[in-house]
Write an enzyme that holds these catalytic residues in place. Structure first.
Site, short mmCIF file in Angstrom:
data_model
loop_
_atom_site.label_atom_id
_atom_site.label_comp_id
_atom_site.label_asym_id
_atom_site.label_seq_id
_atom_site.Cartn_x
_atom_site.Cartn_y
_atom_site.Cartn_z
N THR A 138 0.83 -1.21 0.00
CA THR A 138 0.00 0.00 0.00
C THR A 138 0.87 1.26 0.00
OG1 THR A 138 -1.43 -1.30 1.42
CG2 THR A 138 -2.03 0.99 1.15
N HIS A 171 1.89 1.90 -3.52
CA HIS A 171 0.77 2.45 -4.30
C HIS A 171 0.53 3.91 -3.94
CE1 HIS A 171 -1.09 -0.77 -6.62
NE2 HIS A 171 -0.70 -1.59 -5.66
N HIS A 204 3.01 2.12 8.47
CA HIS A 204 1.93 1.72 9.38
C HIS A 204 2.11 0.31 9.95
CE1 HIS A 204 0.66 0.51 5.30
NE2 HIS A 204 0.29 -0.59 5.92
ZN LIG Z 1 0.15 -2.69 5.34
#
Ligand SMILES: [Zn+2]
Ligand SMILES: [Zn+2]
Length: 343
Positions: free
Chosen positions: A40, A43, A60
């Site tokens: 992510t 992206h 994260h």
């Molecule tokens: Zn993740």
């Protein structure tokens, strides 16, 4: 402190000197031990829809040690080893009270995703303490593995169910891990390269089939029929269409892959088969905790999954390299590593 800051799509991430965080009343400061790079992140720094905002410290998937506490913190103490959900939520709406801050309906979800840094501020309600025997590096895998847990739960796996997992990055491996623990029968994993074949098998896949022109026949042969459940974890265009094609009539397609492009499939194919779809995003606090507890109960050796930890000096280059093919599954920043120390 040092931190990784997103400036603009197309620009390498920037390592900058940022102010040390100071805890508010219900907050704690963690000294970050590891923070994993997620698909992510690639992206959302690549100029797609829903990009990170400029100037943001990202990251994260982290774990660390509590080093400072706000005056109102009652559930943590200095020295605790914890990981944290990357979103705090407002703490007061229905979803937050139910342990689901990712679906917070309050005015702002309050992201706590600032893990590519030496210190990160967390709210006490978002943190989960590490069980003994879980390392900080393994704990930084709680986030992607909790996504896999939610996906496997949505898939409604019953004992003996046959499962196809498409894409064997961290999320695909997590899907395999949980499908095995929920009693799946045969599990086929597939990917474009076989770099993760041994990890897929280590975590519970019964077969690994590299994608190829004979894949459909090999899949049926391995499972003894079309899969009951397809878990799409690649995020690649066209894979929802393929997943519908592969699933048995009345089967379930669970989409965990994060695809930010427009994609198409033939609705009639899904209609004639009455394919059941689930799109799955993140996890609840209960799922996050269950994931970490499972890491603590079972001695799983995740270390082979990792590349050696990366220092700040190497980080922007390693991050850009991940946009193309690479040989490791999970890269993690160690914000306290001096250049080249562990390589
Ligand atoms: Zn993740
Ligand atoms: Zn809320």
């Amino acid at each position: 402190m040092k931190a990784v800051v997103f400036r603009a799509p197309g620009m390498p991430l920037s390592v900058e000197e940022c102010p040390d965080p100071t805890p508010g009343s219900s907050e704690a400061v963690l000294k970050v031990a590891r923070c994993g790079i997620c698909g992510t992140d690639l992206h959302m720094t690549g100029g797609h829809e829903g990009s990170y905002s400029a100037g943001m410290i990202i990251g994260h998937e982290y774990a660390g040690e509590v080093v400072a506490l706000g005056s109102g913190v009652t559930t943590l103490k200095v020295g605790d080893l914890v990981t944290s959900l990357p979103v705090r939520g407002c703490g007061q709406c229905g979803p937050c009270i139910a342990g689901d801050p990712m679906r917070c309906t309050g005015p702002e979800k309050q992201s706590a995703s600032r893990g590519f840094a030496q210190y990160v501020l967390v709210n006490q309600r978002s943190t989960v303490r590490l069980p003994v025997d879980v390392s900080l590096a393994d704990a930084a895998l709680t986030e992607p593995f909790s996504c896999g847990l939610r996906g496997a739960s949505r898939a409604g796996i019953v004992p003996g169910a046959t499962v196809l997992v498409v894409g064997v990055g961290a999320i695909g491996l997590a899907a395999i891990f949980w499908a095995r623990r929920m009693g799946a029968g045969k599990i086929v994993a597939t990917a474009r390269t076989d770099r993760a074949a041994s990890f897929a098998q280590m975590l519970g896949a019964t077969h690994f089939i590299r994608s190829n022109d004979q894949f459909d026949g090999e899949l049926i042969e391995a499972l003894g029929g079309p899969p009951d459940i397809v878990m799409e974890c690649s995020g690649a265009r066209g894979m929802i269409d393929r997943s519908v094609h592969w699933a048995k009539p009345g089967g379930r397609v669970v989409v965990l892959g994060f695809c930010t492009d427009h994609d198409s499939f033939v609705p009639a194919t899904a209609l004639l088969k009455e394919t059941e779809f689930h799109f799955v995003n993140t996890y609840t606090r209960q799922q996050f905790t269950h994931c970490l507890d499972t890491f603590g109960r079972e001695s799983i050796d995740f270390q082979n999954l990792f590349a050696p930890p990366v220092s700040f000096d190497e980080f922007p280059t390693v991050f850009e390299q991940l946009r193309t093919k690479n040989s490791h599954l999970k890269f993690m920043l160690d914000p306290w590593l001096e250049r080249g120390e562990a390589r």
